[in-house]
Design a protein around this motif. Structure first.
Motif, PDB file in Angstrom:
ATOM      1  N   LEU B 206      71.251  11.081  18.681  1.00 15.72           N
ATOM      2  CA  LEU B 206      72.509  12.151  18.889  1.00 15.72           C
ATOM      3  C   LEU B 206      71.767  13.289  20.245  1.00 15.72           C
ATOM      4  N   PRO B 207      70.587  13.604  20.445  1.00 15.63           N
ATOM      5  CA  PRO B 207      71.100  14.355  21.645  1.00 15.63           C
ATOM      6  C   PRO B 207      70.292  13.710  22.662  1.00 15.63           C
ATOM      7  N   GLY B 208      70.153  11.367  22.646  1.00 18.92           N
ATOM      8  CA  GLY B 208      70.109  10.989  24.112  1.00 18.92           C
ATOM      9  C   GLY B 208      70.876  10.797  24.056  1.00 18.92           C
ATOM     10  N   THR B 209      71.921  10.802  23.091  1.00 15.33           N
ATOM     11  CA  THR B 209      73.587  10.394  23.806  1.00 15.33           C
ATOM     12  C   THR B 209      74.090  11.654  24.479  1.00 15.33           C
ATOM     13  N   ILE B 210      74.781  12.675  23.785  1.00 15.20           N
ATOM     14  CA  ILE B 210      75.107  13.677  24.346  1.00 15.20           C
ATOM     15  C   ILE B 210      74.583  14.279  25.866  1.00 15.20           C
ATOM     16  N   ASN B 211      73.299  13.725  26.326  1.00 12.33           N
ATOM     17  CA  ASN B 211      72.322  14.099  27.397  1.00 12.33           C
ATOM     18  C   ASN B 211      72.839  13.506  28.207  1.00 12.33           C
ATOM     19  N   SER B 212      73.093  12.115  27.970  1.00 12.62           N
ATOM     20  CA  SER B 212      73.509  10.945  29.158  1.00 12.62           C
ATOM     21  C   SER B 212      74.790  11.018  29.353  1.00 12.62           C
ATOM     22  N   THR B 213      75.757  10.990  27.804  1.00 10.52           N
ATOM     23  CA  THR B 213      76.995  11.595  28.925  1.00 10.52           C
ATOM     24  C   THR B 213      76.722  12.677  29.308  1.00 10.52           C
ATOM     25  N   ALA B 214      76.186  13.880  29.307  1.00  5.98           N
ATOM     26  CA  ALA B 214      76.880  14.976  30.078  1.00  5.98           C
ATOM     27  C   ALA B 214      76.175  14.411  31.678  1.00  5.98           C
ATOM     28  N   ARG B 215      75.180  13.436  31.278  1.00  5.12           N
ATOM     29  CA  ARG B 215      74.914  12.709  33.338  1.00  5.12           C
ATOM     30  C   ARG B 215      75.698  11.945  33.505  1.00  5.12           C
ATOM     31  N   ASN B 216      76.254  11.588  32.711  1.00  6.88           N
ATOM     32  CA  ASN B 216      77.297  10.399  33.282  1.00  6.88           C
ATOM     33  C   ASN B 216      78.598  11.300  33.247  1.00  6.88           C
ATOM     34  N   ALA B 217      78.814  12.649  33.259  1.00  8.07           N
ATOM     35  CA  ALA B 217      79.484  12.840  34.071  1.00  8.07           C
ATOM     36  C   ALA B 217      80.955  13.395  32.527  1.00  8.07           C
ATOM     37  N   GLY B 218      80.381  13.249  31.253  1.00  6.44           N
ATOM     38  CA  GLY B 218      81.574  13.603  30.517  1.00  6.44           C
ATOM     39  C   GLY B 218      82.314  11.609  29.915  1.00  6.44           C
ATOM     40  N   SER B 219      81.658  10.706  30.539  1.00  6.82           N
ATOM     41  CA  SER B 219      82.282   9.920  29.794  1.00  6.82           C
ATOM     42  C   SER B 219      80.982   9.334  29.133  1.00  6.82           C
ATOM     43  N   LEU B 220      81.253   8.750  28.169  1.00  4.24           N
ATOM     44  CA  LEU B 220      80.204   8.382  26.283  1.00  4.24           C
ATOM     45  C   LEU B 220      79.311   7.453  26.976  1.00  4.24           C
TER      46      LEU B 220
END
Lengths: 282, 392
Positions: B206-220
Motif C-alpha cells: 500500500l505505501p509503495g502504491t501510494i508513493n509510486s502513484t504520486a510519482r506518476n502524478a496521480g495515475s494509479l
C-alpha cells in the motif's frame, strides 16, 4: 589524531587499535558485542575525543538504504502541482537530504554513526557498499554527484540479528566488544562514579558478577545495567554491608530490578538463593 | 612471514581475502601497530576477522604462526616460576584435547600416568622423551612433537607473565562449528526463524502504491511486495533412547521454540532407524503410529528433518529382522526410501561431530547415502546448511 578513550569511556587496547586503524585508513568500523557494552556510546565518545560533530542514523526495520542518501518527496510535489504552486517545476525542491548526504557535505569531517544496521532489511548493507567505499553517490532526479568533502569516520553497530554480506564486511574494520573483566569494569565504574565509596563498589561488583554467573539467566545484566544499579544504590545511600549481608531476607540483592529485567530471571534467582540458603543452614 | 600467516588463515577456513590483507599492509605502513606484537595482533584481528565466529580460529592460527617471537625478544633466560606446573591442575582441556586423550587410552589412564610422572619429577625439564616439560617428545608438556601429546598451559607456565591474549581463546563459544548448546541455541533459533520466513507469494504494497502513484502524478500504479507469512511445514523425526539423548532433546526444544514460526510442526520419535512404526511420545510407549499412515497423512510439501546419530549396526539398516527392539518384516533401507520418496525435502542432522567418526562408522555412511548426502552436523553451521538445503 588518535583515539585513546575519554574521561568517561574506558577503551581497552584492542578497541583502541581498531578505532585508530579505522580512522587512519578511513574505513568504516563495525562494532558488535553483547547489548549494553557500549557500542553506540563508542561513536559518541570518538566524536567527543576527536572534537568532531556526530551524525547519528538509527536504523529501523523499515528503513531503506536510499533514505540515508536522499529522498524524493513525490507526494508533496503532487500536492503542490494540484495547488498550482510555482516551485513544482524545480525537482530539486523535493529532494530531501539523508544522513549520509549530511555527513558528506559537512564543513569538517564528522563521525557518522549507523546504529544497529542488522535491524534493516538484508539488502541494506549491500545498497550502501559503493557509497561507503567511495564516499560519493549520484542523485538521479537532479543529475548531480554528491562527493564527500572529507571522509567521515563511520562507526557501524550490529546486534547480530542478521548476517552481513561478505562484500560489506570486507570493507570494514571489525571489533567485537567483549564483556569487560573485573578490572576493566572497576575502571569503568570509577570514571562514571568517581565519588563512590570503594568498599561499596567492591561489594557491588562481587554481587554483579555473581548474578551474571547465575546459570540459565535469560538476560544477563550488562555494563549499562550495572551503572544504573550503582546510581540507584547511591541515591538510596545503601551501605556496603547491605550488599554483604547474606542472611535470610536479603539473599536477593537490593534494588535488583535494575539488574534483572524479567520475571523468570528473578524467580530463578530467588530459587537459587533459597537453595543456597538451605545448604548453608544444614 | 605475513603471506604464510595469510595462507595459514585461509587453510584454517577463516574467510580472508586479498583486499583485507592489503588493508592490513596499508595499516602497517601507516604505523598503527607501532612495533608491538600485541598491537599487531589487535590490528590484524580487526582487519582480517569480520565475524566473532572466526575469532577463535584466528587466535589459534595467530598463536601458531607467531609463537616464540615474543619470548625471543625477552631473552631466553626467562626465570622459571616455582609453581610452573601448578597451571596443570587449573587447565581445563578442550574438546580437541579430550579427543586426543582418547587416542592414548583414555582420560583415566593418562591422568594416572601424568600424576605418576609429576611425582617423580622434581624440576623443570626440557627436551627428552619421558619427562613433562617443553619441546620434548613425551605426550605430556608443551611445544612437543608427539602428535598425541597433551598441550599443557603452554604459555602461562613458561614465563612470569599473563597468558598471551590469543592463547586465552576467549572467543571459543562463538565458533559455529561447536556443538549446539544452551549458549548458542538462541542464534540457532534465529536461523530457523529466518528459514521459516522465506519464500511466499506477493501482496499489495500500500505505501509503495501510494508513493509510486504520486510519482506518476496521480495515475494509479500498483506495487507488490513479497508476503511475509510462515509457510514452512516441518515433520520432525527424533532418534531417542541412546547416548545422544541430550543432543536430541536440545534439538527437540529448539524446534519447539521455533514452533510459532512454522505453519505446522509434527514430532515423531524412533529408535536408531525408522521401521514400520514410529511414536508420538518420546518414551515410545503409547501412541504408536504406523509409518505408512504418517506417509499418507502429510502432503509432500512437508519438510522432513531427522535428528539422530545414525550410529548402529549396519544390519539394523540393511536387513529385515535386524532391529534391536523388535522383529521388522522389512529392512530399514526400505522404510527410509519410502519416507524419502514421499517427502523430497529432507535432511538428517547428526549430533556426532563430523570430523570424528562419520567416515569410520559404516552405518553413518549408509544413512548418508540413503539421504543422498543430505546429512549435516548438529552445529550452527550445519543447521544453516541444512536449512539452506531444505529451502531450495
Amino acid at each position: 589524531m588518535s583515539f585513546r578513550g575519554t574521561d568517561t569511556y574506558i577503551a581497552t587496547d584492542d578497541l583502541r587499535v581498531a578505532v585508530n586503524a579505522a580512522i587512519a585508513l578511513e574505513r568504516p568500523l563495525l562494532v558488535k558485542g553483547e547489548p549494553g557494552t557500549g557500542k553506540t556510546i563508542l561513536a559518541h565518545e570518538i566524536a567527543k575525543s576527536l572534537n568532531k560533530p556526530l551524525i547519528q542514523w538509527h536504523i529501523k526495520s523499515t528503513i531503506k538504504a536510499q533514505q540515508g542518501l536522499y529522498e524524493y518527496d513525490a507526494v508533496s510535489r503532487l500536492r503542490d502541482s494540484q495547488l498550482g504552486e510555482a516551485r513544482v517545476h524545480d525537482i530539486g525542491n523535493y529532494i530531501v537530504r539523508g544522513k549520509l548526504w549530511e555527513a558528506f557535505e559537512a564543513d569538517s569531517a564528522p563521525v557518522l554513526l549507523i546504529d544497529e544496521i542488522d535491524k534493516a532489511d538484508i539488502e541494506f548493507p549491500n545498497d550502501l557498499l559503493l557509497e561507503l567505499d567511495r564516499m560519493e553517490f549520484y542523485v538521479y532526479e537532479t543529475r548531480q554527484t554528491i562527493k564527500a568533502r572529507q571522509r567521515p569516520v563511520v562507526v557501524i553497530t550490529s546486534n547480530n540479528e542478521k548476517e552481513l554480506p561478505d562484500a560489506f564486511l570486507r570493507r570494514c574494520f571489525f571489533h567485537y566488544i567483549r564483556f569487560p573483566d573485573r578490572d576493566t569494569m572497576q575502571r569503568i565504574v570509577d570514571v562514571h562514579f568517581p565519588k563512590l565509596r570503594h568498599d561499596l563498589v567492591r561489594e557491588a561488583l562481587t554481587v554483579f558478577y555473581e548474578v551474571r554467573d547465575t546459570p540459565g539467566l535469560k538476560k544477563k545484566p550488562s555494563t549499562s545495567e550495572l551503572l544504573d544499579w550503582l546510581k540507584l544504590l547511591m541515591v538510596e545511600d545503601m551501605p556496603p554491608e547491605a550488599l554483604r549481608a547474606k542472611d535470610a531476607k536479603t539473599m536477593i540483592p537490593p534494588l535488583h530490578g535494575a539488574l534483572l529485567k524479567n520475571e523468570q530471571d528473578i524467580h530463578l534467582f530467588e530459587r537459587l538463593a533459597f537453595m543456597a540458603r538451605r545448604e548453608r543452614g544444614n | 612471514m605475513f603471506p604464510s600467516f595469510f595462507l595459514a588463515l585461509r587453510d584454517a577456513r577463516v574467510p580472508v581475502s586479498l583486499k583485507e590483507y592489503l588493508t592490513l599492509m596499508e595499516a602497517m605502513r601507516a604505523g598503527i601497530a607501532e612495533y608491538s606484537l600485541e598491537d599487531f595482533y589487535y590490528l590484524s584481528r580487526s582487519c582480517l576477522v569480520k565475524d566473532e565466529r572466526n575469532l577463535d580460529k584466528f587466535d589459534r592460527v595467530f598463536g601458531k604462526c607467531f609463537e616464540g617471537i615474543e619470548s625471543l625478544a625477552e631473552g631466553l633466560e626467562a626465570e622459571i616460576p616455582e609453581d610452573w606446573l601448578r597451571a596443570l591442575a587449573e587447565r581445563i582441556l578442550t574438546e580437541e584435547e579430550k579427543a586426543k586423550i582418547e587416542s592414548l587410552g583414555g582420560w583415566e589412564k593418562l591422568m594416572e600416568t601424568l600424576k605418576k610422572r609429576l611425582e617423580e619429577q622434581k624440576e623443570r625439564h626440557a627436551g627428552g622423551s619421558k619427562w613433562i616439560g617443553t619441546a620434548g617428545t613425551s605426550p605430556f608438556g608443551a611445544y612437543g612433537y608427539n602428535p598425541e601429546g597433551v598441550r599443557i598451559g603452554q604459555d602461562g607456565s613458561r614465563h612470569r607473565r599473563a597468558v598471551k591474549v590469543w592463547d586465552k581463546r576467549e572467543f571459543k563459544n562463538f565458533d559455529d562449528t561447536a556443538e549446539l548448546g544452551t549458549r548458542n541455541i538462541k542464534v540457532a533459533l534465529r536461523r530457523l526463524r529466518r528459514w521459516a520466513r522465506q519464500g511466499a507469494a506477493t501482496e499489495l504494497d500500500l505505501p509503495g502504491t501510494i508513493n509510486s502513484t504520486a510519482r506518476n502524478a496521480g495515475s494509479l500504479d500498483l506495487r507488490m511486495v513479497p508476503e511475509r507469512h510462515n509457510s514452512v511445514k516441518v515433520l520432525l523425526f527424533l532418534d531417542v533412547g541412546g547416548s545422544m539423548d541430550d543432543h536430541i532433546r536440545t534439538c527437540d526444544e529448539l524446534f519447539s521454540a521455533a514452533r510459532s514460526e512454522f505453519k505446522h510442526l509434527e514430532h515423531y520419535y524412533f529408535h536408531n532407524c525408522v521401521y514400520e512404526g514410529v511414536w508420538r511420545d518420546n518414551r515410545r510407549r503409547d501412541e504408536r503410529a504406523e509409518t505408512w499412515s504418517v506417509i499418507n497423512t502429510y502432503p509432500a510439501d512437508y519438510k522432513l528433518v531427522f535428528v539422530g546419530d545414525a550410529s548402529m549396526s549396519p544390519y539394523e539398516i540393511a536387513y529385515p529382522g535386524a532391529s534391536v527392539e523388535h522383529w521388522n518384516e522389512e529392512a530399514g533401507t526400505v522404510w527410509m526410501q519410502r519416507i524419502l520418496g514421499a517427502f523430497p525435502h529432507a535432511v538428517w542432522l547428526n549430533p556426532v561431530a563430523k570430523q570424528d567418526s562419520w567416515d569410520y562408522t559404516p552405518s553413518i555412511g549408509m544413512i548418508r547415502q540413503l539421504m543422498n548426502g543430505r546429512m549435516f552436523p548438529l552445529t550452527l553451521a550445519g543447521l544453516d546448511s541444512a536449512m539452506r538445503e531444505l529451502s531450495r
